[in-house]
Design an enzyme around this catalytic site. Structure first.
Site, PDB file in Angstrom:
ATOM      1  CB  VAL A 197     -22.458 -10.555 -17.676  1.00  0.00           C
ATOM      2  CG1 VAL A 197     -23.371 -11.391 -18.554  1.00  0.00           C
ATOM      3  CG2 VAL A 197     -23.071 -10.350 -16.292  1.00  0.00           C
ATOM      4  CB  VAL A 198     -21.172 -15.126 -19.411  1.00  0.00           C
ATOM      5  CG1 VAL A 198     -22.530 -14.714 -19.961  1.00  0.00           C
ATOM      6  CG2 VAL A 198     -20.255 -15.569 -20.539  1.00  0.00           C
ATOM      7  CB  VAL A 206     -16.555 -15.204 -22.219  1.00  0.00           C
ATOM      8  CG1 VAL A 206     -16.044 -14.243 -23.282  1.00  0.00           C
ATOM      9  CG2 VAL A 206     -16.753 -16.592 -22.813  1.00  0.00           C
ATOM     10  CB  CYS A 207     -17.152 -10.881 -19.988  1.00  0.00           C
ATOM     11  SG  CYS A 207     -18.092 -11.170 -21.508  1.00  0.00           S
ATOM     12  CB  VAL A 208     -15.293 -12.829 -15.326  1.00  0.00           C
ATOM     13  CG1 VAL A 208     -14.481 -12.777 -14.045  1.00  0.00           C
ATOM     14  CG2 VAL A 208     -16.564 -12.003 -15.188  1.00  0.00           C
TER      15      VAL A 208
END
Lengths: 208, 208, 208, 208, 208, 208, 208, 208
Positions: free
Chosen positions: B113-114, B117-119
């Site tokens: 998440v989100v 960005v984080c993935v």
């Protein structure tokens, strides 16, 4: 850099119907059940109409997944039918691959339930072995739009061509003059709007 | 020209769970909260079921982002847990990359998440370093469909494979005969429709 | 075969805001007006926050297209502002291209109205000249989802990276430790859910 | 001319759960399965929490409709359980009506599958006999939105009050001071967003 | 048999803002957060613009529900502010009802979070006591469209009038000649499309 | 690795309108009929406006498919009009291909009904022969979004550029100074929002 | 208890078109602009076709709201046209009400922009004075579906009948034998599907 | 104040099928054609199954509206069939009303195309004459959701009960013990999910 146009050819194509089982169908929620039933039967009918070698396979028929939908068995009473003992990717089942290779066809038309597993896995495997794969998107179903989109992208990136049963029928037929009545009947049976056009037309020309 | 079929392999895969924090989850609006919670826990359960090395990471646990959801901590009490002091792209954190490399795996299954960005950031970084990356799309969430679609396209263009937790489980398992009960339980716990199939089946066969 | 990860870099990037004019905005119907206004201003605020060279351009300000939205003029009082006398593709305007080249940046972050024209045309032209282009999808708007999807696919196929303003901000910032307060303020101003997290947090920690 | 406010009252209310059977659940497509399962269990949990007399009924358990979902049986091991031999409208079954009348309650909270039959018919019958009926819309499911909307309008026109399980819980509880922990636990178990709020809060206050 | 037209009247109306708290807002998913934030602030601004007595109330500010959103406190620094110790239905709180009665108004304009509880319960109670209630639907939020629709129907059946903040503002203002600038400013601040119209107009007429 | 920017050029482009027949149009359900009619006529009007060679073709005019929509015949009274005797892929009809080659153009702008057959097949064939193909997505229609998406992906993967009629018009026009009035009239006739902008503008400037 | 069937009658009906102005139309986002433009013109054409007295009104034509759309002025060159100096509810304007009363009709067919204000307010006022009011829902537009739904419910509860332009035309015409050609032309001009039916029919019968 | 429960009764009910003609069906776009065709035939099959007197009517069969869909003629070869010479509201046709009155039934089950005209008008007329009217919403179709919603509200406000074909079948049947096989077959033929349940069940119990 682009994919070349590999065009479906009656003489080169086989159809794979993977896991359209009465239990598994309750998992399909990315498409309305009435429409989905119609699409699957339309694909079956066109396979029969074009006399394409067709291979049926199921996973765990005796368990909760349920039996193959009876209509498919009726349409293809003599088709190779591989009840897989456990392999999730049908391509991991030797009988299945052998049945495909026995057809001598290089173009594989595939549909099944659920899209990201029962369709995507053998699609990726077949592409890896050099087959041309045509996924019938509207005769394949899965949990929801999100999982469908993921599956489509994965298969497309690997080289599959995404089609619909109507596109498949048209690309195989090539020319209406090959047989107007037969294809017309197929469409009339599976496309209500087309049936209406034909019925309106018939009435008007009959009245002449 | 097409992506080759890099197939998930139990022996080659690790799982990265990025920033599933109680505060950040309120940003996720491209998927229903009930379904999302279920998907994240399903991914965690399958990681545990297949005994895949799993790495947890968070961003600013002490601030408004909130702590990692407690269920994940409970499922992976001994997993490497990297609370990043500030790096937005987890791949910029040396401990995180080292934890990954310590697993010796080349296939990375990622969710978080989100999504954009984080993935997406660690996915792009990992691809650039030659890892195979499998994004679990339905265990990753973001603001809305528009931002999700942008993120998916960026990752896909860079070579990531888009999958779902169910596809991941099936591709890892390969064959039901490896363990019917365990996988059946996993599906029963996280797919209500599947649970219903099993319950109907059990009742009928118990009545025999 | 995959796109390499070209990562946004504060030192290498410029922002292009194309035709966010008061009249043209009435054409935008693929995104809710409240959300779109917020996204455009968020992109402007981040450009200012990261001190990225920013270039404004409009088409026919004196006619029905209307003036640039006043907020953008206020945020960038000294930015190059090219009121194009007629070129539809801003890249056909020499002043615009010169302004871009004068920045010395190779990474172009672009947004505008409408997506398939004012964004897509200069994006395609810039890619053709070797720039790296990052389309801010959620700060670009058009007639409807169908035209948006077409435009996204065309740009993506040509090599553009599709991002969102939030992704851009995060990729530019790299590490929260560079400045927590500034980025936090940016997010609080433009992400209601994030603002709520911060306000809950502030209250609880103030009460300690 | 308006409906008076008949307010749910712990002392006056009973709960009717109609035909939540493992087979019939595959017919429910107007709501996501993860969310629906959660809603049904939330309603069951609140019935137990408030100690409301609860009555279970099913239709043709031995046939394709399947057994009652086991969770409901577990939650209400001693509840009257009427396996109807054939009546479609549960109100046509004397045992069912008697079980209701035996509770002595005049407020009936009802949910079931499918909405336009298993919920609507007994709702209309109960209203006709002077009961106050509260339909739990989000714990009732049917084929699609169109059939749901028709059913809601028919019941509403006849005098039913449309509610959700959350609304029911809140209206029954009246005041948080009656029991903060119990209700908080109920919400935490069935509302992921609420659980996140609580977890964030707990962490922050624990750190004090 | 129809509801008579009870028309909002500046002199007769009071505004109730119920539980717009930073934590509870994360539960709202039937409306985009950007749009919802704007609607709530628009309602607050119009209450102030028309100098309507306004009453604020919250539930458990110290717990996970979080504090009232700070903007509302800033707009109404002197408004009665009832932090309810536990009553879920604000009407069960004597201070709240007394604050309403102290205004001497019979027309109650209400909005809050979540719709089926914090809005619906006091609405039903107020109707039962003979007040005219106007629910501001777009400044009230809840879990999803299904729960919203249920709540709207229940309140409407009981006699509430469903309105939007824009409708409320227009019905209160009656005639633009009462104050063009003030209302124009209110709309420009909260309706991006209207702001664009005004900006286009201003530019064109300034150029004359 | 990316598609180069092949830019539409008035001097290099021809338009192909495939099977916009009165009967077949009843099959189109992925786009609202009012919008679709407008898009098709807009594409025809722009072809005429830019004096692009345009080729019309139909399939089975005498049967249920119905005649070409009369408006297209009126707009292009002298255009080559190939009523195909049976070929489903228009590219299989020699007259059609010859008519295209007779134009001497290498850029083909194509639209038709239904997308996955009448548009996709000649698109794939033309790409295979080295033409640049621009699919006008919003003047092409089919059964539903699922079949449309499949068709778009297949054409895009083969190298087609997906555009809209508005994008085509803008890319061909290049610069408003070539003719403000003509293009303005085209847009006013086919974009209600643009017409409104112009009408507002005209009124205000006429009042000066 | 039910609304009686007040049936539209050519001899008893008048049409009110409220605030279809070029600026205000940019606020309408609950309906596609192509479809909305068509619906408004269809309503105007039917008013003319049935020779119903029609009254036009606008709000602030000289300001940002813009002039009445020119097509309406052209269709009704001699209709009473009330440019209101400031009243938001057109019924507050004496000239407007007098124009209505001068027609001597008791059935008012109304449409306008935006639904919850310009349509709802005069609808409620007219109902209060005993008129029968028929709201043409598809020729009335507003910000989004949420505000539309609120407005529809408020008007319906007050006794308005909700209709569409097509329903109005059919109810007024009563019998095709009154004039086949005229009504057929009206439908052909405003319903693309109907136009296609007629064109298919004409071609087939002409060929006889 | 609420509508009483008028319950469908085999002995009291007649079915009216209005204008399901091959041409008019192309106007139906508020429901998928596969699903709609299925619903109409399901309603016809249930009318036959329960031996309800059924009346068919059409409007202008010889013109573009087209003939009644042939399946309906086949199912009801001896039913009164009123080809109306011009009346739009079927109730204005004396033969139609006489045919209804000749049945001696007071409960009218109605469906048709399009909802707001061919269904709504006779519904309103029949209600005005004291009949009980049950609108089969899912076997009635129209242009889009907006026009459908308007039509539903108008009929509901006038006292019609909104039902679906499945609800009608269940309410008429009352008790499965009246005939399990017949009703089961009806459902199996028209509800794919139900058919799957039965097929799974049959297989499992056959295997016993």
């Amino acid at each position: 850099m682009n994919k070349p146009y590999v065009r479906l050819n009656k003489a080169d194509a086989a159809v794979l119907l993977v896991d359209h089982q009465t239990g598994l169908l309750s998992l399909v929620r990315d498409i309305d059940p009435d429409r989905f039933k119609n699409n699957v039967l339309a694909l079956a009918d066109l396979a029969k109409y074009f006399a394409l070698p067709t291979i049926l396979t199921t996973s765990f028929e005796q368990g909760p997944n349920g039996p193959l939908v009876p209509e498919l068995k009726e349409i293809f009473p003599k088709a190779p039918f591989i009840a897989r003992p456990g392999q999730i990717n049908a391509w991991d089942n030797e009988d299945f691959v052998q049945a495909i290779k026995a057809t001598g066809k290089k173009q594989l038309i595939i549909a099944g339930v659920v899209t990201e597993v029962c369709v995507a896995f053998p699609t990726l495997s077949a592409l890896a072995e050099g087959f041309d794969v045509f996924v019938v998107t509207d005769a394949s179903g899965t949990f929801n739009e999100l999982t469908r989109d993921s599956a489509w992208r994965r298969m497309e990136a690997a080289g599959a061509q995404l089609m619909t049963w109507f596109g498949v029928a048209c690309e195989l037929h090539r020319d209406w003059r090959n047989d107007i009545e037969g294809l017309g009947q197929l469409f009339s049976n599976h496309i209500p709007d087309y049936r209406n056009l034909i019925n309106s037309y018939m009435t008007l020309t009959a009245n002449k």
